[in-house]
Enzyme design. Structure first.
Site, PDB file in Angstrom:
ATOM      1  CG  ASP A 316      -2.766  -4.322   1.971  1.00  0.00           C
ATOM      2  OD1 ASP A 316      -2.983  -3.469   2.774  1.00  0.00           O
ATOM      3  OD2 ASP A 316      -2.211  -4.854   1.369  1.00  0.00           O
ATOM      4  CD1 TRP A 317      -7.495   1.145   2.058  1.00  0.00           C
ATOM      5  CD2 TRP A 317      -6.022   2.080   3.054  1.00  0.00           C
ATOM      6  NE1 TRP A 317      -7.871   2.199   2.499  1.00  0.00           N
ATOM      7  CE2 TRP A 317      -7.214   2.815   3.071  1.00  0.00           C
ATOM      8  CE3 TRP A 317      -4.905   2.464   4.083  1.00  0.00           C
ATOM      9  CZ2 TRP A 317      -7.005   4.345   3.241  1.00  0.00           C
ATOM     10  CZ3 TRP A 317      -5.074   3.750   4.563  1.00  0.00           C
ATOM     11  CH2 TRP A 317      -6.025   4.674   4.339  1.00  0.00           C
TER      12      TRP A 317
END
Ligand code: NOJ
Length: 789
Positions: A316-317
């Site tokens: 994820d980011w």
């Protein structure tokens, strides 16, 4: 007249029948094509699939053989192209990204949208890099691209897998027509806490429902063949446990035991892997002390090992880098080491792999086999998407102009929207509204809102492009019906310019300006019925939008009370992204319609239901509590040693509120009524490998046609681990004419009866099982059967 010879006659008869057969076969094929014009089914023997896989692997290996280490690591790097949508700003500037693109040291971009931008970015790689390995372009296409569908939680209330698949297919088609190849959807995190802002993004509280809906969405996005230009790769996220953040706070710590993880959280992911989802995304949270991004057991042992899944995992980011803040990694380099060893393949915006992997390799802290495996997984998807054949194959301005936001797509959006609406209360049959009604007052801060219905993850929707409730009502009401409109109050106080991104700006609610309430009261007084649109602004839910208060913000309840005091015929039209505390509307209003954030055609769809053109059929995918203190609330709890008993309020309940939901999971009314009878099983005893059929008769006992979601729940009474009091194990949506009865059949087999037992494996345990079938999780029609060794 000349007589026909017998041989001519036989020939004629044979030819005639051959002709008929050809006609029937070609018509059937044509009918199949029509049903699914863009994704014709391809029937392949297993052998040809093996050959295709071998060819694909050989192609991947041939590219890998040409790659230098910097290029390999580059394939594992993903940058964001636009402003920073869902995370802290990138630490690296555009020039850095540009240089890396030119060197072929980037595998994928997210947030680069439009054919023009995608073509331009791809061109940089194609013209400058040594090996010209095309980029994959990703975007959060969560509930539509430009044609917006209901938020996923709302769409899940339809329990209509075909419609859900169709909405994903249209989202894919529009995205692919605009140059994209990959969406970060579906979110299949089981989520049981209404305080969590991202509850809007999934299919709610139930494991089985999340699995079924997740697979429908994956198939909708990916079709049968990723090379089809109308499909995009899907991403099962967030692996794993993200929906269980303590206290409903986003990104928060997750405390979940091994058995609960396997029984409740992982099954939708297993179903996604089995359905061939192209990618997974890991998650921000830690589980029992291990950040999911660095979780080797989950990623390498379970997903890539036991499940033998061959796609790739994107972080994820920034979640690789965030392992430093978690206190799990010393620095970014250490974080990269942990993530690669754990099986996280692509680094989204952490800049950890590009900075550290080569050194880690030299220091033998990661292996070349691990890097090669990750790179191969990424290359495989690029081949499957056809990007090696033509890196610009999704870059067609004509398609982007003609295949996005079309009337056909809007039509489907309206259909999905009306099927997502849940009728929660309808005293004295206030709904549907009579066609000859004299006057309607449309009131409330969301009544003419053209923006909130677009929901939170609205991709490329145009600001203010939804049909508002007021517009829908005006378009549907008889010309002799008078429509009054008053906003009454504002829900929020604007903090950003209209149309500007709201992500990083906290909403401010209006708690003081009551100046419009009097006018609203006057309108309510004059009208036969009041449609009161209240709920949540679109930006009250979504990522980073947890709340401790799930009631009605600002002055909304005050408005409801003022209006109801002068006109008791109030229909509360709810627009929201999470289960809310509906106790006050339930006390005051005779009718409540749950309309979520329904997307582009919101107002038309709501009017379809209000005026009875569509008989509501939605059922709640989440429990709605009496108050926030009950959260996390879900129907399939454990019994405990002191089960709740109204006679012993001290037992596993509350002193100041009921233990159960105000509106339970699976609940939803219709303009007709259904009667369930004749619940039977085909056998009363099966062995642990056996199966049985469950049948029930469902009758439409009202006088309009209706659809019903027939739900089957089981309880495994005694287990090697405690089992939930009820578990959904099947559902079917059927349509019944007035007076019509249908027999619905369910299969209960090993797959439905097993659980992850004390032996750390999936087993059916002998013993008694109860079965309930009905129209909600509170179904009472019951039978049972026994499993023997
Ligand atoms: C963070 C979110 O958690 C994830 O779901 C999303 O796909 C990425 N950001 C990319 O925008």
């Amino acid at each position: 007249m000349r007589r026909l010879s017998p041989s001519f006659f036989y020939k004629f008869v044979i030819l005639f029948f051959i002709g008929i057969i050809i006609l029937v076969v070609s018509n059937t094929l044509r009918a199949q094509e029509k049903q699914n014009p863009d994704q014709q089914l391809q029937y392949k023997s297993d052998h040809s699939a093996d050959i295709e896989n071998t060819i694909l692997n050989e192609k991947v290996d041939s590219v890998l053989a040409l790659m230098k280490i910097n290029e390999k690591i580059g394939q594992l790097v993903q940058y964001s192209g636009g402003w920073d949508v869902t995370g802290p700003s990138s630490s690296k500037g555009d020039q850095h990204k540009l240089d890396k693109l030119k060197k072929g040291e980037v595998g994928s971009m997210l947030n680069v949208t439009s054919v023009a931008s995608i073509r331009e970015t791809q061109r940089i790689v194609m013209e400058h890099s040594r090996l010209k390995i095309p980029l994959i372009f990703a975007y959060d296409v969560i509930h539509g691209y430009k044609t917006i569908f209901p938020i996923p939680l709302g769409e899940s209330a339809s329990w209509d897998l075909d419609m859900i698949g169709q909405s994903a297919y249209i989202a894919a088609k529009e995205s692919a027509a605009s140059g994209l190849n990959w969406t970060f959807a579906p979110m299949i995190d089981v989520s049981r806490d209404a305080r969590w802002g991202r509850v809007m993004e999934g299919a709610g509280e139930d494991t089985f429902l999340n699995a079924e809906i997740g697979v429908a969405r994956i198939k909708g996005f990916q079709g049968n063949n990723l090379a089809n230009v109308n499909t995009i790769a899907a991403c099962a996220k967030h692996f794993a446990g993200y929906g269980f953040g303590e206290a409903g706070r986003d990104y928060n710590t997750v405390h979940i035991g091994e058995y609960e993880l396997h029984n409740t959280i992982l099954p939708p992911f297993k179903a996604a892997a089995d359905a061939g989802v192209a990618t997974f995304m890991n998650s921000f949270n830690d589980i029992d002390g291990i950040p999911a991004t660095g979780h080797k057991v989950l990623q390498r042992d379970v997903l890539k090992g036991k499940w033998n899944w061959d796609g790739f995992i994107v972080s994820d980011w920034g979640s690789i880098g965030e392992m430093v803040a978690h206190g799990y990694a010393l620095d970014k380099e250490h974080a990269a080491e942990i993530a690669m060893n754990a099986g996280s393949d692509m680094d989204m915006e952490s800049y950890a792999y590009e900075a550290a992997l080569e050194t880690l390799l030299d220091e033998n802290k990661v292996t070349i086999a691990q890097i090669d495996d990750a790179v191969k997984r990424v290359l495989k998807l690029k081949f499957e998407l056809g990007l090696f054949d033509d890196p610009y194959r999704y870059c067609d301005e004509e398609r982007e102009r003609t295949q996005v936001y079309t009337p056909e797509h809007l039509y489907v959006s309206r259909n999905v929207a009306k099927k997502s609406i849940v009728l929660l209360k309808n005293e004295n049959e206030l709904l549907p509204l009579s066609k000859t009604i004299n006057s309607i007052a449309v009131i409330g801060p969301l009544a003419d809102d053209k923006n909130s219905p677009l929901g939170n993850w609205r991709a490329k929707a145009e600001y203010n492009s939804a049909i508002s409730l007021l517009e829908g009502v005006k378009a549907s009401a008889d010309k002799n019906t008078t429509i009054y409109y008053e906003k009454g109050i504002d829900l929020t106080i604007p903090t950003v310019e209209p149309g500007q991104n709201q992500f990083l700006h906290p909403l401010q609610f209006n708690t003081t300006d009551r100046s419009g309430i009097e006018k609203a009261v006057k309108a309510a007084k004059k009208a036969d019925v009041v449609l009161l649109a209240i709920g949540e602004d679109a930006y009250q839910t979504g990522e980073g939008r947890s709340q401790t208060d799930i009631g009605f913000k600002g002055l909304q309840i005050e408005l409801l009370e003022a209006v109801q005091a002068v006109n008791p015929n109030v229909v509360v039209v709810l627009m929201n992204g999470r289960p809310m505390d509906l106790s006050r509307p339930t006390e005051l209003a005779p009718a409540i319609l749950e309309c979520w954030h329904l997307g582009s055609q919101s107002g038309y769809a709501i009017a379809d239901v209000l005026f009875g053109r569509y008989n509501p059929s939605g059922k709640l995918p989440v429990s709605f509590p009496h108050n926030v203190g009950q959260e996390p609330l879900y129907y399939n709890q454990k019994n405990t040693g002191r089960p709740y008993n109204p006679k012993h309020v001290t037992f596993s309940g509350y002193r100041d509120a009921p233990k159960t939901a105000l509106y339970p999971f699976g609940f939803g009314l219709s303009y007709t009524t259904f009667e369930y009878s004749n619940l039977k099983t085909s056998k009363t005893e099966i062995n642990t490998d056996g199966s049985l059929l469950v049948t029930v008769d469902v009758k439409n006992t009202g006088d309009v046609m209706g659809e019903e979601v027939v739900q089957l729940y089981i309880r495994d009474l005694v287990g090697s681990l405690t089992r939930p009091i009820k578990e959904l194990k099947g559902f079917q949506k059927i349509q019944l004419e007035p007076g019509e009865t249908k027999t619905v059949t369910f299969l209960l087999d090993k797959e439905r009866l097993q659980f992850y037992t004390i032996n750390k494996t999936w087993e059916v345990e002998p013993g008694q099982f109860n079965i309930w079938v009905g129209g909600s999780s509170e179904a009472s029609l019951k039978t049972s059967f026994t499993v023997v060794e």
